[in-house]
Write a protein that holds these residues in place. Structure first.
Motif, PDB file in Angstrom:
ATOM      1  N   LEU A  11      -6.548  25.369   1.750  1.00 11.01           N
ATOM      2  CA  LEU A  11      -7.158  25.918   0.989  1.00 11.01           C
ATOM      3  C   LEU A  11      -6.104  26.618  -0.367  1.00 11.01           C
ATOM      4  O   LEU A  11      -5.270  27.095   0.187  1.00 11.01           O
ATOM      5  CB  LEU A  11      -8.055  27.187   1.470  1.00 11.01           C
ATOM      6  N   VAL A  12      -6.610  26.449  -1.444  1.00  8.06           N
ATOM      7  CA  VAL A  12      -5.883  26.784  -2.645  1.00  8.06           C
ATOM      8  C   VAL A  12      -6.725  27.411  -3.745  1.00  8.06           C
ATOM      9  O   VAL A  12      -7.994  26.876  -3.850  1.00  8.06           O
ATOM     10  CB  VAL A  12      -4.927  25.603  -2.932  1.00  8.06           C
ATOM     11  N   GLN A  13      -6.182  28.475  -4.231  1.00  3.58           N
ATOM     12  CA  GLN A  13      -6.958  29.074  -5.448  1.00  3.58           C
ATOM     13  C   GLN A  13      -7.087  28.130  -6.543  1.00  3.58           C
ATOM     14  O   GLN A  13      -5.796  27.239  -6.856  1.00  3.58           O
ATOM     15  CB  GLN A  13      -6.363  30.048  -5.985  1.00  3.58           C
ATOM     16  N   PRO A  14      -7.954  28.076  -7.439  1.00  3.63           N
ATOM     17  CA  PRO A  14      -7.767  27.269  -8.805  1.00  3.63           C
ATOM     18  C   PRO A  14      -6.561  27.626  -9.478  1.00  3.63           C
ATOM     19  O   PRO A  14      -6.151  28.813  -9.795  1.00  3.63           O
ATOM     20  CB  PRO A  14      -9.015  27.923  -9.304  1.00  3.63           C
ATOM     21  N   GLY A  16      -3.638  26.272  -8.562  1.00  2.00           N
ATOM     22  CA  GLY A  16      -2.429  26.160  -7.796  1.00  2.00           C
ATOM     23  C   GLY A  16      -2.247  24.837  -7.666  1.00  2.00           C
ATOM     24  O   GLY A  16      -2.783  23.943  -8.070  1.00  2.00           O
ATOM     25  N   PRO A  88     -11.875  23.435  -8.994  1.00  6.98           N
ATOM     26  CA  PRO A  88     -12.956  23.575  -7.856  1.00  6.98           C
ATOM     27  C   PRO A  88     -13.475  22.140  -7.598  1.00  6.98           C
ATOM     28  O   PRO A  88     -13.749  21.730  -6.461  1.00  6.98           O
ATOM     29  CB  PRO A  88     -13.848  24.728  -8.408  1.00  6.98           C
ATOM     30  N   THR A  91     -12.055  19.909  -4.994  1.00  3.78           N
ATOM     31  CA  THR A  91     -12.392  19.871  -3.689  1.00  3.78           C
ATOM     32  C   THR A  91     -13.012  18.570  -2.995  1.00  3.78           C
ATOM     33  O   THR A  91     -13.826  17.894  -3.641  1.00  3.78           O
ATOM     34  CB  THR A  91     -13.395  21.191  -3.311  1.00  3.78           C
ATOM     35  N   VAL A 124     -10.404  23.720  -3.105  1.00  7.97           N
ATOM     36  CA  VAL A 124      -9.950  24.684  -4.205  1.00  7.97           C
ATOM     37  C   VAL A 124     -11.056  25.539  -4.550  1.00  7.97           C
ATOM     38  O   VAL A 124     -12.140  25.397  -5.053  1.00  7.97           O
ATOM     39  CB  VAL A 124      -9.711  23.741  -5.516  1.00  7.97           C
ATOM     40  N   SER A 125     -10.683  27.167  -4.202  1.00 10.65           N
ATOM     41  CA  SER A 125     -11.693  28.146  -4.237  1.00 10.65           C
ATOM     42  C   SER A 125     -10.972  29.392  -4.430  1.00 10.65           C
ATOM     43  O   SER A 125      -9.873  29.602  -3.635  1.00 10.65           O
ATOM     44  CB  SER A 125     -12.752  28.054  -3.094  1.00 10.65           C
ATOM     45  N   SER A 126     -11.700  30.220  -5.225  1.00 13.10           N
ATOM     46  CA  SER A 126     -11.085  31.606  -5.075  1.00 13.10           C
ATOM     47  C   SER A 126     -11.857  32.374  -4.183  1.00 13.10           C
ATOM     48  O   SER A 126     -11.416  33.845  -4.125  1.00 13.10           O
ATOM     49  CB  SER A 126     -11.235  32.171  -6.497  1.00 13.10           C
TER      50      SER A 126
END
Length: 126
Positions: A11-14, A16, A88, A91, A124-126
């Motif tokens: 899981l990574v933030q946009p 990233g 995102p 993903t 990819v999500s915040s």
């Protein structure tokens, strides 16, 4: 047992980055061009990038060009996909595959590949 194994998803933030690895078990990757694919829920499998056995040729899909970089370390028997500026829409489950050539394009027919990995999830999500 001859197989490919992907790792490095998560899981990574946009915005990233992640680095995926593709390793071979039971055979040597050095003799194969390697391709990376991804498949999001409800979508077709998409060819992202490929690298020749020597590492001198690479190809990228337009959707990842400039953000993803494929590389290989034949001494480590591994291929990598460096993913930056993730969005995102990146993903998906990411797969590596061996067997089809990497010359001027990414081969997308599954029948052209001898080996596939089991996939690694990238979210990819915040």
């Amino acid at each position: 047992q001859l197989q490919l194994v992907e790792s490095g998803g998560g899981l990574v933030q946009p915005g990233g980055s992640l680095r995926l690895s593709c390793a071979a078990s039971g055979f040597t990757l050095n003799n194969y061009a390697i391709s990376w694919f991804r498949q999001a829920p409800g979508k077709e499998r998409e060819g992202l990038s490929c690298i020749s056995s020597s590492g001198t040729r690479t190809n990228y899909a337009d959707s990842v060009k400039g953000r993803f970089t494929i590389s290989r370390d034949n001494a480590e028997n591994a291929v990598y996909l460096e993913m930056n500026s993730l969005k995102p829409e990146d993903t998906a489950v990411y797969y590596c595959a061996a067997g089809a050539p990497c010359l001027t394009t990414i081969h997308t027919r599954p029948s052209e590949y001898e080996y596939w990995g089991q996939g690694t999830q990238v979210t990819v999500s915040s």
